[in-house]
Design a protein around this motif. Sequence first.
Motif, PDB file in Angstrom:
ATOM      1  N   ARG A   1       0.836  -1.208   0.000  1.00 23.34           N
ATOM      2  CA  ARG A   1       0.000   0.000   0.000  1.00 23.34           C
ATOM      3  C   ARG A   1       0.871   1.259   0.000  1.00 23.34           C
ATOM      4  N   ALA A   2       1.991   1.202   0.701  1.00 22.94           N
ATOM      5  CA  ALA A   2       2.907   2.353   0.703  1.00 22.94           C
ATOM      6  C   ALA A   2       3.427   2.623  -0.698  1.00 22.94           C
ATOM      7  N   GLU A   3       3.685   1.580  -1.450  1.00 25.28           N
ATOM      8  CA  GLU A   3       4.116   1.751  -2.844  1.00 25.28           C
ATOM      9  C   GLU A   3       3.003   2.388  -3.663  1.00 25.28           C
ATOM     10  N   GLN A   4       1.777   1.967  -3.451  1.00 22.96           N
ATOM     11  CA  GLN A   4       0.647   2.567  -4.179  1.00 22.96           C
ATOM     12  C   GLN A   4       0.483   4.045  -3.827  1.00 22.96           C
ATOM     13  N   ALA A   5       0.807   4.400  -2.605  1.00 22.94           N
ATOM     14  CA  ALA A   5       0.706   5.808  -2.178  1.00 22.94           C
ATOM     15  C   ALA A   5       1.845   6.660  -2.720  1.00 22.94           C
ATOM     16  N   GLY A   6       2.878   6.021  -3.284  1.00 19.79           N
ATOM     17  CA  GLY A   6       3.965   6.773  -3.903  1.00 19.79           C
ATOM     18  C   GLY A   6       5.173   7.022  -3.031  1.00 19.79           C
ATOM     19  N   PHE A   7       5.260   6.378  -1.880  1.00 20.33           N
ATOM     20  CA  PHE A   7       6.402   6.603  -1.001  1.00 20.33           C
ATOM     21  C   PHE A   7       7.703   6.154  -1.657  1.00 20.33           C
ATOM     22  N   ASP A   8       8.769   6.874  -1.336  1.00 23.30           N
ATOM     23  CA  ASP A   8      10.089   6.575  -1.892  1.00 23.30           C
ATOM     24  C   ASP A   8      10.833   5.529  -1.093  1.00 23.30           C
TER      25      ASP A   8
END
Length: 376
Positions: free
Chosen positions: A172-179
């Motif tokens: 989910r963090a990847e979907q939110a765009g986190f680096d």
Amino acid sequence: MSQLFSSTSLRGLALRNRTVIAPMCQYSAVDGFANDWHFVHLGRFAIGGFGLIILEATGVTPEGRISYADLGLWKDEQIAPLARIVDFIHSQGAAAGIQLAHAGRKASTPVPWRNGFTETEEEKPRVGFEHWTPVAPSAEIHAEGKDFTKPTALDAAGIRNIIDSFVAAAKRAEQAGFDTVEVHAAHGYLLNQFLSPLANKRTDEYGGSRENRMRLVLEVTEAVRAVWPAEKPLLVRISVSDNHPEGWQVEDSVVLAQELKKLGADAIDCSSGGFEGATFNTVAGYQVPFAKAVRDGADIPTMAVGLLGDAGRAEEIIANGEADFIELARGALDDPNWAVHARHELGADDYELWPNPTKRVRERDRALRQRSFASK
């Protein structure tokens, strides 16, 4: 040129400087959702020139929150408000990270400024009040008489669920765009509880020897790394020492960091403490030696934290190889523009790190003959 404000990278992530905002719990969410408070709180650090901003300990399960008011990432609906924050951070030239966490036996505690569970029946629905029985390596309470609840010991299925929950939150963090994501294994929370003999009294493969006590942290890290994009860095935060004679020690952390590096961790965020009976000498920079010990012993980049608001000392830490990044938390709450201010203190005579709408500060400085205009 300042080394603190030199650009660097972790894997494929380019960072404009080596200043980092450490995760800071805000106790301001309802049902784990980020809101306008989080947007403003975090966005001002991006405006203030920091290189990487790491969001607070974010529960990978509802029962993994420190309090009912913590951020969460256990369901898809929580992605969108986090993505809004990430987008703004990116728009200001900073990178965004999120700390994935499970509080273990330190979960289900009151919001700190309430001094206990003082919510009225009228307030409870509005603030999202919840109270639950936490889980832990062993069924031992963190501390008596301090608003902690005796936990239930995790069984094999519960441990598997913890690992799976970290993985799902990372996706989910990847979907939110986190680096970047940071696995939270510090401060006496669940993964730290497994590491420390102060909390881990198990007799199975997750308890006893140091190797066994490290098992869950390594399994979580390996599982998260497997689903986290290869070009994006993975961070792990550890308490390098429990600051307790019977607890986890610096030499244990060096061994752990070596193993984390093998699994694809890219930097170790070095803090300490988290258990009852710990002793601290909280002077400026008191935790820097922990970052240096892990950096030297495991040959891995480290982040130093702990009362590091002096710009000159922060520069020395980077220049001397004591750590690779400088983290601020409470110092940044006091001065959200610490990064742009510190850059001037270290000799910058331009205003490039100030966002365009704030560059009129230059005219004020000229009028007052300060910063780069002091000798003109």
